[in-house]
Design a protein around this motif. Structure first.
Motif, short mmCIF file in Angstrom:
data_model
loop_
_atom_site.label_atom_id
_atom_site.label_comp_id
_atom_site.label_asym_id
_atom_site.label_seq_id
_atom_site.Cartn_x
_atom_site.Cartn_y
_atom_site.Cartn_z
N SER A 121 51.52 5.03 47.26
CA SER A 121 51.37 6.45 46.90
C SER A 121 50.58 6.54 45.60
CB SER A 121 52.75 7.08 46.63
OG SER A 121 53.39 7.34 47.84
N SER A 122 49.65 7.49 45.56
CA SER A 122 48.81 7.59 44.37
C SER A 122 49.60 8.06 43.16
CB SER A 122 47.66 8.57 44.65
OG SER A 122 48.19 9.85 44.97
N VAL A 123 49.31 7.46 42.01
CA VAL A 123 49.91 7.87 40.75
C VAL A 123 48.84 7.78 39.66
CG1 VAL A 123 52.21 7.00 41.39
CG2 VAL A 123 50.67 5.54 40.07
N LYS A 124 49.07 8.52 38.58
CA LYS A 124 48.18 8.39 37.42
C LYS A 124 48.76 7.29 36.54
CE LYS A 124 46.39 13.04 37.80
NZ LYS A 124 46.26 14.41 37.27
N THR A 172 50.38 7.67 33.24
CA THR A 172 51.60 8.46 33.15
C THR A 172 52.75 7.74 33.85
OG1 THR A 172 50.11 10.37 33.19
CG2 THR A 172 52.44 10.86 33.33
N GLN A 218 58.32 0.75 34.59
CA GLN A 218 58.74 1.52 35.76
C GLN A 218 58.20 0.91 37.06
OE1 GLN A 218 57.23 5.42 34.17
NE2 GLN A 218 59.13 6.19 35.06
N GLN A 258 42.47 8.18 45.12
CA GLN A 258 43.13 9.41 45.58
C GLN A 258 42.65 9.81 46.97
OE1 GLN A 258 45.72 10.88 44.69
NE2 GLN A 258 45.56 12.61 46.11
N GLY A 282 43.32 18.24 47.92
CA GLY A 282 43.89 16.90 47.77
C GLY A 282 43.34 16.16 46.57
N GLU A 334 42.62 17.78 43.72
CA GLU A 334 42.69 18.71 42.58
C GLU A 334 43.11 18.01 41.29
OE1 GLU A 334 45.70 21.81 42.61
OE2 GLU A 334 46.98 20.61 43.88
N GLY A 335 43.73 16.85 41.42
CA GLY A 335 44.15 16.13 40.22
C GLY A 335 43.11 15.15 39.70
N ALA A 358 63.16 10.42 33.80
CA ALA A 358 63.29 10.61 35.25
C ALA A 358 61.97 10.17 35.86
CB ALA A 358 63.66 12.06 35.55
N GLY A 359 61.14 11.12 36.36
CA GLY A 359 59.84 10.74 36.90
C GLY A 359 58.79 10.50 35.81
N GLY A 360 59.04 11.07 34.64
CA GLY A 360 58.17 10.82 33.49
C GLY A 360 56.91 11.66 33.42
N GLN A 361 56.72 12.60 34.34
CA GLN A 361 55.44 13.31 34.37
C GLN A 361 55.32 14.36 33.26
OE1 GLN A 361 52.95 12.04 36.72
NE2 GLN A 361 54.61 10.60 36.27
N ILE A 378 56.36 11.35 29.62
CA ILE A 378 55.39 10.33 29.18
C ILE A 378 54.21 10.97 28.43
CG2 ILE A 378 53.82 8.48 29.92
CD1 ILE A 378 55.96 7.73 32.01
N ALA A 381 51.37 21.05 39.89
CA ALA A 381 50.40 20.05 39.42
C ALA A 381 49.47 19.57 40.53
CB ALA A 381 51.13 18.89 38.76
N ASP A 382 49.46 18.26 40.79
CA ASP A 382 48.53 17.66 41.75
C ASP A 382 49.27 16.58 42.54
OD1 ASP A 382 48.46 15.16 40.21
OD2 ASP A 382 47.33 16.32 38.76
N PRO A 383 48.63 16.01 43.58
CA PRO A 383 49.37 15.06 44.43
C PRO A 383 49.94 13.86 43.67
CG PRO A 383 47.32 15.70 45.49
CD PRO A 383 47.29 16.30 44.12
N GLN A 384 49.20 13.33 42.70
CA GLN A 384 49.69 12.16 41.96
C GLN A 384 50.96 12.50 41.20
OE1 GLN A 384 46.42 13.21 42.09
NE2 GLN A 384 45.02 11.63 41.34
N VAL A 385 50.96 13.66 40.55
CA VAL A 385 52.15 14.07 39.79
C VAL A 385 53.31 14.34 40.75
CG1 VAL A 385 53.09 15.91 38.33
CG2 VAL A 385 50.85 14.92 37.81
N ARG A 386 53.01 14.93 41.90
CA ARG A 386 54.08 15.23 42.87
C ARG A 386 54.70 13.95 43.44
NH1 ARG A 386 50.46 19.53 44.20
NH2 ARG A 386 49.70 18.54 46.10
N HIS A 387 53.96 12.86 43.43
CA HIS A 387 54.53 11.58 43.89
C HIS A 387 55.56 11.02 42.92
CE1 HIS A 387 50.81 10.72 46.57
NE2 HIS A 387 51.82 11.13 47.30
N ARG A 388 55.48 11.40 41.65
CA ARG A 388 56.37 10.82 40.63
C ARG A 388 57.38 11.82 40.08
NH1 ARG A 388 57.11 5.74 40.22
NH2 ARG A 388 57.61 5.91 38.01
#
Lengths: 167, 284
Positions: free
Chosen positions: A55-58, A61, A66, A109, A128, A130-131, B32-35, B38, B102-109
């Motif tokens: 799953s994509s993450v930044k 952050t 973790q 992404q 998709g 947007e981030g 928690a998710g840290g978004q 952090i 937010a965006d997909p990456q943030v929603r994953h965490r």
């Protein structure tokens, strides 16, 4: 220092890190995986996007601690034996970059996007992504590349879902 | 930017997390998710001495169906809620609000529990949780207590969760068959709500029988638009009803003034967005 074990681009690593180490800094400075870049340092731009357990993450952050016990795929893990991942190939063919700085995050992404939705509309591609920011504002060809990758995938392997190269 | 140094522990049970929160470290934060946390650490707006990472506590995950109630573990991510058939069916307002975060990456965490305890007035999940009359289960050294959403949010970034407590799960009465809509106003794609309106309502026999409306960023905490709810109940689900209800949307609000707009602008937005949200909720 905290000991972490992480599978990165198919290779097991075991390292001591400071708890405050961001995943992106661990990847770049401890593992030398400089393909993943730091763009904004404010969680906005998405240039540092990697896949964490697919799953994509930044990665600016997420703390490296973790990711302990998990699997990370970076842009460097996509090509296999010098052959580009289909998403990289699509970016190449559609000239989906100008300065190229956002490209690693855009590619990662975009892979996540097609994993969730193998046949997106143009609007769904834009949402998709947007981030992820492209400061050259070169979005047009990026969107074209993602749509082309989706189409190419449908032709080559109907029903299958694309994923990261090392996973 | 690099956070200031901190100690770190990742307990695997709620009991161990509460023990860690009771340790004598000077400033303890729950991760928690840290978004949100952090970025705050990176900017050094906070410099805790100990971070208690609750991300490895399995009992804090999962979405379960308990008869008339949907129970969502505090560490459930936004993406998990967006994909959940249970959430879509029984708490559709929450499912729709989650998609705007937010965006997909943030929603994953990012997690539901983290968003609620962080209690950013512009956070998109607070008003839906309030509107859905959820109950929040908070665990501490003396056991668990259950708090109504209406009593949970105390002020900007402040909830009833104490220093030695953690939010464990969110209990939402099922709103099966209710229409809903979350209307969020932002200037660019990826931004905190300037304001947003969450509406969920039930139509029975051509009449709105029940209506619940929550407002985001119209006060220092999420608030219910009681006047709108009263204006909707008992009325036919028409455009006229929507515009009469929308006219009272700013009653009882105390919106902030900031670079995105002043308080009067937000009051105006509340009316416009409520009208849109009611109309959309009626049709789904």
């Amino acid at each position: 220092m905290t000991r972490i074990k992480i599978l990165v681009d198919g290779v097991d690593y075991s390292d001591d890190v400071e708890p405050r180490t961001l995943l992106v800094h661990y990847l770049r400075e401890q593992l030398g995986k400089t393909g993943t870049v730091v763009g904004c340092d404010t969680s906005n731009c998405g240039a540092c996007t990697v896949l964490l357990d697919n799953s994509s993450v930044k990665s600016c952050t997420v703390l490296a601690v973790q990711a302990n016990g998990h699997e990370v795929t970076t842009i460097e893990g996509l090509a296999i034996d010098g052959e580009l991942h289909p998403m990289q190939q699509a970016f190449h063919e559609n000239h989906a970059l100008q300065c190229g700085f956002c490209t690693p995050g855009m590619v990662m992404q975009s892979i996540d996007l097609l994993h969730d939705n193998p046949s997106p509309t143009e609007q769904e591609v834009r949402e998709g992504l947007e981030g992820n920011l492209c400061r050259c504002t070169g979005y047009q060809n990026i969107v074209k590349a993602v749509l082309a990758a989706a189409a190419a995938h449908r032709e080559s392997a109907p029903g299958a879902v694309p994923s990261g190269g090392s996973t | 930017m690099i956070p200031a140094a901190f100690d770190y522990t990742a307990p695997e049970s709620v009991a161990d997390a509460i023990t860690a929160l009771g340790s004598d470290s000077e400033e303890i934060k729950v991760l928690a998710g840290g978004q949100s946390l952090i970025p705050v650490l990176r900017l050094r707006l906070a410099a805790p001495t100990l971070l208690v990472d609750i991300g490895r506590i399995r009992e804090l995950g999962g979405i379960t169906d308990e008869g008339n109630t949907l129970v969502i573990g505090a560490m459930t991510t936004h993406a998990e809620m967006a994909d959940s058939e249970l959430v879509k069916e029984h708490a559709s307002l929450l499912a729709k609000a989650v998609e705007t975060v937010a965006d997909p990456q943030v929603r994953h965490r990012g997690t539901l529990g983290g968003a609620l305890v962080h209690a950013d007035p512009a956070g998109d999940l607070l008003a839906p949780i309030l509107a859905l009359d959820a109950e929040l289960v908070v665990a501490g050294a003396d056991g668990e207590r259950t708090v109504a959403a209406a009593d949970f949010f105390e002020d900007m970034f402040t909830t009833t969760v104490g220093e030695n407590e953690i939010l464990t799960r969110i209990r939402i009465p099922k709103h099966t068959g209710w229409g809903s809509h979350y209307e969020k106003f932002t200037r660019v794609a990826q931004q905190w709500s300037i304001i947003a309106v969450g509406v969920t309502l039930k139509v029975d026999g051509g009449v709105i029988s029940q209506a619940k409306v929550g407002l985001t960023n119209m006060s220092s905490t999420p608030i219910r638009a009681s006047a709108v709810e009263q204006a909707l109940v008992g009325q036919a689900p028409t455009a006229d009803t929507a515009s009469r209800a929308a006219a009272v949307a700013a009653e009882g609000t105390n919106p902030p003034t900031d670079t995105n707009g002043d308080a009067n602008y937000r009051r105006h937005l509340a009316k416009v967005l409520t009208g849109r949200a009611v109309q959309a909720a009626v049709s789904g």
